[in-house]
Motif scaffolding. Structure first.
Motif, mmCIF file in Angstrom:
data_model
loop_
_atom_site.group_PDB
_atom_site.id
_atom_site.type_symbol
_atom_site.label_atom_id
_atom_site.label_comp_id
_atom_site.label_asym_id
_atom_site.label_seq_id
_atom_site.Cartn_x
_atom_site.Cartn_y
_atom_site.Cartn_z
ATOM 1 N N GLY A 48 -16.925 -2.075 -2.799
ATOM 2 C CA GLY A 48 -16.075 -2.401 -1.666
ATOM 3 C C GLY A 48 -14.938 -3.309 -2.079
ATOM 4 N N GLY A 49 -14.097 -3.637 -1.107
ATOM 5 C CA GLY A 49 -12.978 -4.513 -1.392
ATOM 6 C C GLY A 49 -12.241 -4.931 -0.138
ATOM 7 N N ARG A 50 -11.392 -5.936 -0.286
ATOM 8 C CA ARG A 50 -10.609 -6.470 0.828
ATOM 9 C C ARG A 50 -9.468 -5.533 1.209
ATOM 10 N N ILE A 51 -9.100 -5.614 2.476
ATOM 11 C CA ILE A 51 -7.911 -4.933 2.975
ATOM 12 C C ILE A 51 -6.762 -5.938 2.884
ATOM 13 N N ALA A 52 -5.647 -5.513 2.324
ATOM 14 C CA ALA A 52 -4.486 -6.391 2.172
ATOM 15 C C ALA A 52 -3.663 -6.426 3.459
ATOM 16 N N LYS A 53 -2.947 -7.517 3.667
ATOM 17 C CA LYS A 53 -2.059 -7.625 4.822
ATOM 18 C C LYS A 53 -1.033 -6.493 4.778
ATOM 19 N N ASP A 54 -0.817 -5.876 5.927
ATOM 20 C CA ASP A 54 0.124 -4.773 6.110
ATOM 21 C C ASP A 54 -0.302 -3.485 5.416
ATOM 22 N N ALA A 59 -4.714 3.693 3.403
ATOM 23 C CA ALA A 59 -4.263 3.263 2.074
ATOM 24 C C ALA A 59 -5.297 2.345 1.435
ATOM 25 N N ALA A 60 -5.884 1.448 2.217
ATOM 26 C CA ALA A 60 -6.909 0.542 1.684
ATOM 27 C C ALA A 60 -8.115 1.331 1.202
ATOM 28 N N PHE A 61 -8.543 2.320 1.972
ATOM 29 C CA PHE A 61 -9.688 3.136 1.584
ATOM 30 C C PHE A 61 -9.420 3.825 0.241
ATOM 31 N N ARG A 62 -8.258 4.472 0.124
ATOM 32 C CA ARG A 62 -7.914 5.156 -1.132
ATOM 33 C C ARG A 62 -7.887 4.182 -2.311
ATOM 34 N N ARG A 63 -7.272 3.022 -2.110
ATOM 35 C CA ARG A 63 -7.172 2.024 -3.183
ATOM 36 C C ARG A 63 -8.544 1.496 -3.586
ATOM 37 N N ILE A 64 -9.380 1.196 -2.600
ATOM 38 C CA ILE A 64 -10.709 0.653 -2.885
ATOM 39 C C ILE A 64 -11.575 1.682 -3.596
ATOM 40 N N VAL A 65 -11.520 2.941 -3.157
ATOM 41 C CA VAL A 65 -12.272 3.997 -3.845
ATOM 42 C C VAL A 65 -11.809 4.103 -5.297
ATOM 43 N N SER A 73 -8.932 10.435 -5.984
ATOM 44 C CA SER A 73 -8.493 10.791 -4.634
ATOM 45 C C SER A 73 -9.684 10.904 -3.695
ATOM 46 N N ALA A 74 -9.609 10.158 -2.616
ATOM 47 C CA ALA A 74 -10.606 10.229 -1.547
ATOM 48 C C ALA A 74 -9.916 9.787 -0.263
ATOM 49 N N GLU A 75 -10.167 10.494 0.794
ATOM 50 C CA GLU A 75 -9.526 10.192 2.070
ATOM 51 C C GLU A 75 -10.547 9.611 3.044
ATOM 52 N N ARG A 76 -10.128 8.609 3.791
ATOM 53 C CA ARG A 76 -10.994 7.986 4.794
ATOM 54 C C ARG A 76 -11.457 8.998 5.823
ATOM 55 N N SER A 77 -10.610 9.969 6.133
ATOM 56 C CA SER A 77 -10.968 10.987 7.132
ATOM 57 C C SER A 77 -12.153 11.852 6.677
ATOM 58 N N LEU A 112 -20.740 11.643 -3.198
ATOM 59 C CA LEU A 112 -20.184 12.044 -4.480
ATOM 60 C C LEU A 112 -21.305 12.662 -5.282
ATOM 61 N N SER A 113 -20.969 13.582 -6.107
ATOM 62 C CA SER A 113 -21.966 14.162 -6.999
ATOM 63 C C SER A 113 -22.446 13.087 -7.951
ATOM 64 N N GLY A 114 -23.758 13.028 -8.183
ATOM 65 C CA GLY A 114 -24.316 12.077 -9.141
ATOM 66 C C GLY A 114 -23.813 12.323 -10.547
ATOM 67 N N SER A 115 -23.182 13.479 -10.770
ATOM 68 C CA SER A 115 -22.670 13.786 -12.107
ATOM 69 C C SER A 115 -21.197 13.408 -12.268
ATOM 70 N N VAL A 116 -20.542 13.001 -11.162
ATOM 71 C CA VAL A 116 -19.145 12.567 -11.245
ATOM 72 C C VAL A 116 -19.099 11.269 -12.042
ATOM 73 N N PRO A 117 -18.249 11.169 -13.059
ATOM 74 C CA PRO A 117 -18.163 9.902 -13.788
ATOM 75 C C PRO A 117 -17.606 8.812 -12.881
ATOM 76 N N ILE A 118 -18.390 7.775 -12.697
ATOM 77 C CA ILE A 118 -18.020 6.700 -11.785
ATOM 78 C C ILE A 118 -17.992 5.404 -12.569
ATOM 79 N N GLY A 119 -17.050 4.569 -12.229
ATOM 80 C CA GLY A 119 -17.116 3.244 -12.786
ATOM 81 C C GLY A 119 -15.793 2.597 -13.046
ATOM 82 N N ARG A 120 -15.743 1.342 -12.711
ATOM 83 C CA ARG A 120 -14.658 0.441 -13.081
ATOM 84 C C ARG A 120 -15.361 -0.810 -13.576
ATOM 85 N N PHE A 121 -15.503 -0.921 -14.867
ATOM 86 C CA PHE A 121 -16.334 -1.980 -15.412
ATOM 87 C C PHE A 121 -15.656 -3.347 -15.415
#
Length: 150
Positions: A48-54, A59-65, A73-77, A112-121
């Motif tokens: 997760g992460g903070r939503i920035a002012k304005d 946009a926050a959802f896409r950035r946090i993902v 690419s992931a859409e909140r919708s 998400l598929s468990g096989s999708v490479p995930i991570g921001r270390f």
């Protein structure tokens, strides 16, 4: 972008608004990462992460993902709104004594598929896929994450 001193003032005086991601893999497992940063440092937590002012929620959802999962690419919708939660911590991002951190959290469930490479270390030292029962039984999973599954 706020300076560290300005952000410290905000954390001391106001709640922060954030998005948490309840990511499942199709086998009912939930993604958790071991946090590198305060608050909740060294505990297992949903990304997760903070939503920035304005910043719009979309946009926050896409950035946090992207920032938390490394997924381009992931859409909140396409996610399901999971609810509004309140998280309180005794500490803050800088470890400054005398005040904690208060979040109002908009939680979204996504798959998400468990096989999708995930991570921001830079954000997490490791990731695990856990069943809800496993997550609830572990002492090193933060209580605020457990609250999503009670």
């Amino acid at each position: 972008m706020l300076s560290e001193a300005d952000f410290m003032t905000v954390v001391r005086l106001a709640p922060l608004v954030s998005i948490d991601l309840i990511v499942t893999d199709g086998n009912r497992r939930v993604l958790v990462g071991q946090r590198r940063n305060r608050p909740a440092q060294d505990t297992w937590f949903v990304p997760g992460g903070r939503i920035a002012k304005d910043e719009s929620l979309d946009a926050a959802f896409r950035r946090i993902v992207h920032n938390e999962l490394g997924v381009a690419s992931a859409e909140r919708s396409s996610a399901r709104f999971y609810g509004v939660f309140e998280h309180r911590y005794d500490d803050n991002f800088a470890g400054t004594p005398g005040f904690g951190t208060h979040y109002i959290v908009l939680a979204y469930a996504m798959s998400l598929s468990g096989s999708v490479p995930i991570g921001r270390f830079d954000q997490h030292s490791g990731y695990e896929w856990l069943l809800a029962d496993e997550l609830l039984a572990r002492d090193d999973v933060h209580e605020n994450t457990k609250a999503y599954f009670r």
